[in-house]
Design an enzyme around this catalytic site. Structure first.
Site, PDB file in Angstrom:
ATOM      1  N   SER A 172       1.152  -3.845  18.272  1.00  0.00           N
ATOM      2  CA  SER A 172       1.341  -5.214  18.873  1.00  0.00           C
ATOM      3  C   SER A 172       0.989  -5.159  20.240  1.00  0.00           C
ATOM      4  O   SER A 172       0.005  -4.482  20.668  1.00  0.00           O
ATOM      5  CB  SER A 172       2.460  -6.293  18.398  1.00  0.00           C
ATOM      6  OG  SER A 172       2.113  -7.357  18.727  1.00  0.00           O
ATOM      7  N   ASP A 270      -2.454 -10.726   8.787  1.00  0.00           N
ATOM      8  CA  ASP A 270      -2.051 -11.179  10.193  1.00  0.00           C
ATOM      9  C   ASP A 270      -3.039 -11.961  11.089  1.00  0.00           C
ATOM     10  O   ASP A 270      -4.282 -11.798  10.981  1.00  0.00           O
ATOM     11  CB  ASP A 270      -2.003  -9.609  10.618  1.00  0.00           C
ATOM     12  CG  ASP A 270      -1.591  -9.544  12.239  1.00  0.00           C
ATOM     13  OD1 ASP A 270      -1.306 -10.573  12.864  1.00  0.00           O
ATOM     14  OD2 ASP A 270      -1.758  -8.433  12.925  1.00  0.00           O
ATOM     15  N   HIS A 302       1.595  -9.568  10.200  1.00  0.00           N
ATOM     16  CA  HIS A 302       2.003  -8.806  11.599  1.00  0.00           C
ATOM     17  C   HIS A 302       3.238  -7.876  11.423  1.00  0.00           C
ATOM     18  O   HIS A 302       4.111  -8.282  11.119  1.00  0.00           O
ATOM     19  CB  HIS A 302       1.979  -9.756  12.580  1.00  0.00           C
ATOM     20  CG  HIS A 302       1.991  -9.293  13.779  1.00  0.00           C
ATOM     21  ND1 HIS A 302       0.764  -8.455  14.344  1.00  0.00           N
ATOM     22  CD2 HIS A 302       2.610  -9.123  15.076  1.00  0.00           C
ATOM     23  CE1 HIS A 302       0.623  -8.154  15.732  1.00  0.00           C
ATOM     24  NE2 HIS A 302       2.122  -8.388  16.115  1.00  0.00           N
TER      25      HIS A 302
END
Length: 332
Positions: A172, A270, A302
Site C-alpha cells: 500500500s 482490491d 486490499h
C-alpha cells in the site's frame, strides 16, 4: 476536502475538523487520534517461526527506528543472506513497523524467504507531512549501507546481511515508498548497496484522472476520492493527486529506476487494482530497461494477507515473493 468525500468515509465537526471513519480523527487543537494500527508486538523470538528480531534506533534526532529480523539459528553463523528493506502500509497515516500484523508478516517472510529483513518505522502524517516519510525511508537505506564493510553499528547486519543482494518491498503506502526509493537509488546510488529488485504489494498510487474500474462504478469512484483525500492530508502542499510521488506516470525520473526487476502484486477485488496494473504499463513505456512482473491474488482485497496470513492465497503470495528474491533457493 470534506465536501467531495462521501459521509460514510469522512466527516467534520467543530470539535473534530478531520475525521476519517475507522482510521483517525484530528481535534480542533491539532491532536491526532488513530483508531487502527495501534496493536503493538514487541521484538524477540517468534514462537511459530523461530525468527529473532530487535528494534534499533537509527536517528537520535528523529527517533526513527527499524526492526531487524534474522531467521532461526542464524545468530551464531557467519553466512550472508539477501537483505529485504520493508516499508509498512497505512496510507502514510497509521500503522508502524511494530504493529502486530506487520511483525507477524515480516517474521513469516524472514523465515520462508531466508532473508535478513529491515522493517522501517518512518514517521507518520499528519504530524509529519510528506516528504518526511520518504526522508526517513531514505535515511534507513543509508543506515543499512553503513554495514557494507562489516563495521556498522548493528552486528546482525554486519554478520548476516548481503548488501550486494538488496531488495526493497512494501504494501500500500509502503509500496509507494519502495517505488520512490527505487527511483532515488537510481538517481543517487548508495555506496555499498546493490539494489537487485523491488516488490510492490497492492501499491497506493493515484492520479487526478480515473482509470479502469475507478471510472466504471460508484463504489470505485468514492474509494478513489477517499484515497485522494488521504494523500492530500499527508501531502497538503503537493499538486494534489498528480504529484509525481503519487502518480508515477508524471515522474520524469522514472526511467532511472535503480534496479533491473520489479514485482507488482495486486488483488482481484482490491479497489487499487487498476493502479497496480497501470503501473506496469507506465514502467514499460518509461524507457526503463528492466523487467516487470505482475502477480494477481484471486478473489482477494486490499492487503488481505495481513489479516489472514495463513490463508492459501497469502501463502502463495509469500512464496512468489521468495521466488522473486531468491529463485535458486526456491527451486532447491
Amino acid at each position: 476536502m470534506a465536501s467531495v468525500i462521501p459521509s460514510k468515509y469522512m466527516s467534520t465537526s467543530p470539535d473534530f475538523p478531520v475525521h476519517f471513519h475507522g482510521w483517525l480523527r484530528i481535534d480542533k487543537d491539532g491532536r491526532c487520534e488513530r483508531f487502527t494500527g495501534n496493536q503493538i508486538e514487541p521484538p524477540g523470538t517468534d514462537l511459530s517461526t523461530g525468527v529473532q528480531s530487535k528494534d534499533v534506533v537509527i536517528s537520535l534526532k528523529s527517533n526513527v527506528f527499524v526492526r531487524v529480523y534474522i531467521p532461526k539459528n542464524t545468530v551464531h553463523t557467519n553466512y550472508k543472506l539477501p537483505t529485504l528493506i520493508y516499508y509498512h502500509g497505512g496510507g502514510f497515516l497509521v500503522e508502524s513497523a511494530a504493529s502486530i500484523v506487520y511483525h507477524r508478516m515480516l517474521s513469516l517472510i524472514t523465515a520462508e524467504c531466508h532473508v535478513v529483513a529491515v522493517s522501517v518505522n518512518y514517521r507518520l502524517a499528519p504530524e509529519h507531512l510528506i516528504p518526511i516519510p520518504y526522508e526517513d525511508s531514505w535515511e534507513a537505506i543509508r543506515w543499512v549501507a553503513t554495514h557494507g564493510n562489516g563495521n556498522g553499528p548493528e552486528s546482525w547486519l554486519n554478520d548476516h546481511a548481503d548488501l550486494q543482494n538488496v531488495f526493497f518491498a512494501g504494501d500500500s503506502a509502503g509500496a509507494n515508498i519502495a517505488h520512490n526509493m527505487g527511483i532515488r537509488v537510481g538517481m543517487d546510488p548508495v555506496n555499498d548497496i546493490k539494489l537487485k529488485g523491488v516488490i510492490l504489494i497492492h501499491p497506493f498510487l493515484g492520479g487526478n484522472d480515473p482509470i479502469g474500474r475507478e471510472g466504471q462504478d460508484e463504489k470505485h469512484r468514492q474509494h478513489k476520492e477517499f484515497m485522494d483525500a488521504m494523500w492530500k492530508l499527508a501531502n497538503p502542499s503537493g499538486v494534489v493527486s498528480d504529484d509525481p510521488l503519487f502518480n508515477p506516470g508524471l515522474d520524469p525520473r522514472i526511467s532511472s529506476f535503480g534496479c533491473c526487476k520489479i514485482l507488482v502484486c495486486v488483488g482481484e477485488k482490491d479497489k487499487l487494482r487498476s493502479r497496480g496494473l497501470n503501473y506496469k504499463k507506465v514502467m514499460e513505456r518509461s524507457g526503463w530497461k528492466g523487467k516487470i512482473e505482475v502477480m494477481e491474488s484471486e478473489r482477494e482485497g486490499h492487503v488481505f494477507f495481513l489479516s489472514n496470513a495463513s490463508s492459501a492465497t497469502a501463502c502463495i503470495l509469500r512464496t512468489r515473493i521468495c521466488t522473486f528474491i531468491n529463485p535458486i533457493r526456491s527451486k532447491a
